[in-house]
Scaffold this active site. Structure first.
Site, PDB file in Angstrom:
ATOM      1  CG  ASP A 124      96.801 -31.518  63.388  1.00  0.00           C
ATOM      2  OD1 ASP A 124      97.923 -30.982  63.313  1.00  0.00           O
ATOM      3  OD2 ASP A 124      96.612 -32.613  63.969  1.00  0.00           O
ATOM      4  CB  SER A 125      99.365 -26.225  63.587  1.00  0.00           C
ATOM      5  OG  SER A 125      99.574 -26.107  62.194  1.00  0.00           O
ATOM      6  CG  ASP A 129      98.319 -32.582  59.785  1.00  0.00           C
ATOM      7  OD1 ASP A 129      99.072 -33.510  59.453  1.00  0.00           O
ATOM      8  OD2 ASP A 129      98.714 -31.576  60.411  1.00  0.00           O
ATOM      9  CE  LYS A 148     102.027 -33.368  58.964  1.00  0.00           C
ATOM     10  NZ  LYS A 148     101.671 -33.560  60.380  1.00  0.00           N
ATOM     11  CD  GLU A 206     100.190 -35.700  64.903  1.00  0.00           C
ATOM     12  OE1 GLU A 206     100.014 -36.157  66.058  1.00  0.00           O
ATOM     13  OE2 GLU A 206     100.120 -34.496  64.640  1.00  0.00           O
ATOM     14  CD  GLU A 238     106.150 -31.364  65.911  1.00  0.00           C
ATOM     15  OE1 GLU A 238     105.342 -31.886  65.113  1.00  0.00           O
ATOM     16  OE2 GLU A 238     105.840 -30.419  66.668  1.00  0.00           O
TER      17      GLU A 238
HETATM   18  O1  KIV Z   1     100.046 -29.327  62.052  1.00  0.00           O
HETATM   19  C1  KIV Z   1     101.177 -28.914  61.776  1.00  0.00           C
HETATM   20  O2  KIV Z   1     101.406 -27.714  61.596  1.00  0.00           O
HETATM   21  C2  KIV Z   1     102.253 -29.899  61.682  1.00  0.00           C
HETATM   22  C3  KIV Z   1     103.648 -29.384  61.526  1.00  0.00           C
HETATM   23  C4  KIV Z   1     104.128 -28.862  62.818  1.00  0.00           C
HETATM   24  C5  KIV Z   1     104.556 -30.401  60.972  1.00  0.00           C
HETATM   25  O3  KIV Z   1     102.007 -31.053  61.729  1.00  0.00           O
END
Ligand code: KIV
Length: 293
Positions: free
Chosen positions: A73-74, A112, A142, A144, A211
Site C-alpha cells: 500500500d506504499s 496489502d 498482508k 498490519e 518494520e
Molecule cells: O507497503 C509497503 O511497501 C510495505 C513494506 C514497507 C513492507 O508494507
C-alpha cells in the site's frame, strides 16, 4: 565401432551439462510458494522481497529472481503521491495487483489489504481478502497488526487464503504513533511485539514483516518463532529483507531512513535522459533521417 575413451567422456560431460542446465532452469522458473519460503528459512537461504505496482516493473523484477513481490500500500505514497498509506482504496490495490500478477511467472505475489478493509470486523476482512484473490489473481495478502486483528487474520486463513503479518512500524497506524520513528524500543512494546509475532504464527500466518525495530529485538523474535521473518529496518538476524522498489532504484530522493540502500540513482538518470530528449527536439536533432518513415 566401439566408443573411444574421449567419446565416452564427451557423452558423460554432455549428460551432466544437460542435467545441470535443466536443474537451473527448473530452479529459476519454479514458482515460489509460501512453502518454498519456509524451506528457504530451514535451509538458511535468505528471502528477497521487493515491492512493485505495475506490469512493466513487475516483469523486470521477476526476471531478477526476486522471491516475493509485494504489491504494497506504499503505492499510496510512491504512485498516488499521498503523504500516508491511509487513503488508498481496495479498488486501487486490486488495480495495481492485477497488473503485477499478469507480469509475474516466478515470484510469490503478496498484496496489502488497505486501511479500513479489515480492522472493523472479520467478515469484512474476509470479503476484502477474497476480492483481492479473485479479482487480481494474487497468491497471498498482508495485514498490519497483532492481537487486535487476530480474528480477521484467522477468518481469512480458515478460508484458505495465505496471510503475511506486519508488526513494528505499521504505517496504516501513523496517526496513532504520530511519527515514523523506530518502534518497540521500550520493554512493554517489545514484549507485546514478541507475543504478537508468536500469536500470528500460532494462528497460521506463513511469514511476518518486521518494520523499523531494534535489530536485537528482531533477533529475539527470531529465536521464538519457526516461520520466516522478513525485515525492513530490522537488522540482519531475520530470514529475509524487503524494500520499496522506488527507494532501491533511487527513484525517491527525499526519503532517507538509514535502512534504505540505493542501488541506482535512477531519478538523476531519468532527468538526464529527458533533458537530452528535450535538447534534441529543440536542436532539430530528433527525429533524424533513420527515425522517419
Ligand atoms: O507497503 C509497503 O511497501 C510495505 C513494506 C514497507 C513492507 O508494507
Amino acid at each position: 565401432m566401439p566408443l573411444k575413451i574421449s567419446d565416452t567422456l564427451a557423452v558423460v560431460m554432455i549428460f551432466y551439462l544437460f542435467i545441470f542446465t535443466s536443474h537451473r532452469l527448473i530452479m529459476e522458473y519454479k514458482r515460489i510458494t509460501t512453502k518454498t519460503l519456509l524451506e528457504m528459512k530451514n535451509n538458511n537461504e535468505k528471502i528477497s522481497m521487493l515491492t512493485a505496482y505495475d506490469y512493466t516493473f513487475a516483469k523486470i523484477i521477476d526476471q531478477s529472481n526476486i522471491d516475493v513481490i509485494l504489491v504494497g500500500d506504499s503505492a499510496s505514497n510512491v504512485i498516488a503521491g499521498n503523504e500516508t498509506t491511509v487513503p488508498i482504496t481496495l479498488n486501487e490495490m486490486i488495480y495495481h495487483a492485477k497488473s503485477v500478477v499478469k507480469a509475474v511467472k516466478r515470484a510469490l505475489v503478496v498484496v496489502d489489504l488497505p486501511f479500513g478493509t479489515y480492522q472493523s470486523n472479520p467478515k469484512l476482512a474476509l470479503k476484502s481478502a477474497i476480492r483481492i484473490m479473485k479479482e487480481s489473481g494474487a497468491h497471498a495478502v498482508k495485514l498490519e497488526g497483532g492481537s487486535e486483528i487476530k480474528d480477521s487474520v484467522s477468518k481469512i486463513i480458515r478460508a484458505g487464503i495465505p496471510v503475511m503479518g506486519h508488526l513494528g512500524l505499521t504505517p496504516q497506524s501513523i496517526y496513532k504513533f504520530g511519527t515514523y520513528s523506530v518502534r518497540a524500543k521500550e520493554k512493554n512494546e517489545a514484549n507485546e511485539l514478541i507475543n504478537d509475532a508468536i500469536l500470528l504464527e500460532e494462528i497460521g500466518c506463513f511469514a511476518t514483516v518486521l518494520e523499523k525495530i531494534p535489530s536485537e529485538l528482531a533477533k529475539k523474535v527470531s529465536s521464538k518463532v519457526k516461520y520466516p521473518l522478513i525485515g525492513i529496518g530490522a537488522g540482519n538476524q531475520v530470514d529475509g529483507q524487503v524494500l520499496v522498489m522506488h527507494d532501491l532504484l533511487g527513484l525517491t530522493t527525499e526519503f532517507n531512513p538509514r535502512f534504505i540502500r540505493r542501488y541506482l540513482n535512477l531519478s538523476q538518470q531519468i532527468i538526464d535522459a529527458v533533458k537530452s530528449y528535450v535538447s534534441d527536439i529543440k536542436k532539430l536533432n530528433f527525429p533524424n533521417e533513420d527515425e522517419m518513415y
